[in-house]
Design a protein around this motif. Structure first.
Motif, mmCIF file in Angstrom:
data_model
loop_
_atom_site.group_PDB
_atom_site.id
_atom_site.type_symbol
_atom_site.label_atom_id
_atom_site.label_comp_id
_atom_site.label_asym_id
_atom_site.label_seq_id
_atom_site.Cartn_x
_atom_site.Cartn_y
_atom_site.Cartn_z
ATOM 1 N N VAL A 1 29.014 58.059 2.754
ATOM 2 C CA VAL A 1 27.982 57.088 3.136
ATOM 3 C C VAL A 1 28.641 55.867 3.769
ATOM 4 O O VAL A 1 29.828 55.615 3.566
ATOM 5 C CB VAL A 1 27.144 56.627 1.912
ATOM 6 C CG1 VAL A 1 26.394 57.763 1.284
ATOM 7 C CG2 VAL A 1 28.005 55.907 0.895
ATOM 8 N N LYS A 2 27.838 55.130 4.526
ATOM 9 C CA LYS A 2 28.298 53.847 5.072
ATOM 10 C C LYS A 2 27.187 52.855 4.876
ATOM 11 O O LYS A 2 26.019 53.212 5.011
ATOM 12 C CB LYS A 2 28.596 53.969 6.571
ATOM 13 C CG LYS A 2 29.900 54.618 6.847
ATOM 14 C CD LYS A 2 30.374 54.344 8.244
ATOM 15 C CE LYS A 2 31.757 54.975 8.404
ATOM 16 N NZ LYS A 2 32.421 54.656 9.607
ATOM 17 N N ARG A 3 27.551 51.625 4.555
ATOM 18 C CA ARG A 3 26.539 50.574 4.439
ATOM 19 C C ARG A 3 26.633 49.678 5.664
ATOM 20 O O ARG A 3 27.722 49.448 6.185
ATOM 21 C CB ARG A 3 26.791 49.744 3.181
ATOM 22 C CG ARG A 3 26.302 50.437 1.924
ATOM 23 C CD ARG A 3 26.650 49.644 0.699
ATOM 24 N NE ARG A 3 28.082 49.618 0.451
ATOM 25 C CZ ARG A 3 28.778 48.552 0.119
ATOM 26 N NH1 ARG A 3 28.179 47.383 -0.003
ATOM 27 N NH2 ARG A 3 30.075 48.632 -0.092
ATOM 28 N N SER A 4 25.482 49.198 6.087
ATOM 29 C CA SER A 4 25.479 48.324 7.252
ATOM 30 C C SER A 4 24.203 47.487 7.254
ATOM 31 O O SER A 4 23.305 47.739 6.456
ATOM 32 C CB SER A 4 25.555 49.177 8.514
ATOM 33 O OG SER A 4 25.682 48.354 9.634
ATOM 34 N N SER A 5 24.142 46.522 8.168
ATOM 35 C CA SER A 5 22.924 45.716 8.240
ATOM 36 C C SER A 5 22.510 45.556 9.703
ATOM 37 O O SER A 5 23.297 45.761 10.626
ATOM 38 C CB SER A 5 23.160 44.348 7.601
ATOM 39 O OG SER A 5 24.168 43.683 8.314
ATOM 40 N N GLY A 6 21.263 45.201 9.879
ATOM 41 C CA GLY A 6 20.749 44.974 11.223
ATOM 42 C C GLY A 6 19.669 43.917 11.189
ATOM 43 O O GLY A 6 19.204 43.571 10.113
#
Ligand code: ATP
Length: 303
Positions: free
Chosen positions: A290-295
């Motif tokens: 998994v990867k966490r990110s924001s937008g």
């Protein structure tokens, strides 16, 4: 001293909504989509190379073995197109550092094309107007203009016509990565097959989605996520149904197949909740990474 190389950072994207209209005569589909750029980036460097050496390309990072290193690479095509449009000989080395999953439905190749376009424009000091860059981007691929633009925006036509959306706040995402990519063309073909004989309405935007974005409301946004390609992606990759269930069990506010998949995107309340979901997903045994990110993240920019 003129620069000898320029590096551009480009975001990946998730489609918060993807409404796919009937197949057109030319084989494409009109879509109505909400693009959302996320802070999962590729870095594209374009560097001066000796006269007569032409274009060369190297790639490192995530999924590098699956990225073509020849003129079929979208970044290569972008540099060539810009050079041809102004009548110059391109002698450059392109270096791509990938973090966006390859063939993952997050438009990584399109992002690299946008990055290469902006980097070569700066390297050659062309000062190409924004609208011309946009048209060149659209000629390379439907998702390339949005990678230049970034943020949150409505895409219409094949996705190449971009209108910014009034959105507030930051959204936190967890991406479940698949070990193997899916071909966008194959997913659209499967979508056509599944809808054969049925009336397919013109693509439309949902009011609830617009309201969620205006208010920066992650709960409402979670309920508004929709992707017309999702059934086709499930059909070609049945495990994706289980992945979305796992995200729901992990407490995500909503989950969706990203674009044509196979990456799945899960919406969290905040950064801490995203970490929670990521831990649950990896311990479920269904999702390997998994990867966490924001937008929203900004579009292509020189770093
Ligand atoms: P989209 O969501 O725009 O349909 P995607 O994210 O599913 O695309 P990409 O990572 O853009 O998929 O790659 C799709 C295919 O394009 C790859 O399998 C690869 O062969 C080819 N390709 C060409 N240029 C690139 C690039 N710079 N990076 C990754 N793939 C590239």
């Amino acid at each position: 001293m003129p620069a000898t190389e320029v590096t551009v950072r480009v975001p990946g994207k998730v489609n918060l909504q993807l409404s796919v209209g009937p197949r057109r005569e030319d084989g494409f589909h009109d879509i109505a989509t909400v693009f959302h750029a996320v802070a999962l980036h590729d870095d594209v460097t374009v560097a001066v190379a000796p006269i007569g050496s032409g274009i060369s390309l190297t790639c490192e990072g995530e999924g590098q073995g699956d990225v073509p290193l020849d003129s079929t690479n979208l970044a290569w095509q972008a540099v060539q197109l810009l050079a041809d449009s102004v009548g110059i000989q391109a002698n450059v080395q392109i270096r791509i550092h990938k973090h966006i999953p390859v063939a993952g439905g997050m438009a990584g190749g399109s992002a690299d094309a946008a990055g290469a376009l902006l980097a070569s424009d700066a390297l050659w000091n062309l000062g190409t107007p924004k609208n011309v860059l946009h048209d060149l981007a659209a000629a390379i691929g439907s998702d390339v203009p949005f990678a230049l633009h970034g943020g949150t925006a409505i895409g219409s036509g094949r996705g190449e016509r971009i209108t910014p959306v009034l959105a507030s706040g930051t959204f936190h995402w967890v991406f479940a990565l698949a070990p193997e990519g899916l071909s966008t063309a194959a997913v659209y073909a499967e979508c056509d097959r599944l809808r054969e004989g049925r009336h397919v309405p013109d693509p439309y935007m949902s009011d609830m989605m617009m309201q969620a974005l205006r208010a920066g409301d992650p709960v409402l946004l979670g309920k508004s996520l929709h992707n017309d390609l999702q059934q086709a992606a499930f059909s070609l990759r049945p495990i994706l149904g289980r992945v979305l269930e796992a995200g729901e069990e992990a407490g995500a506010l909503g989950g969706i197949v990203s674009g044509s998949g196979p990456t799945c995107a899960f919406l969290a309340r905040d950064a801490e909740h995203a970490l929670d979901i990521a831990v649950h997903l990896t311990s479920s045994g269904i999702v390997r990474s998994v990867k966490r990110s924001s937008g929203p993240a900004p579009g292509a920019r020189i770093i």
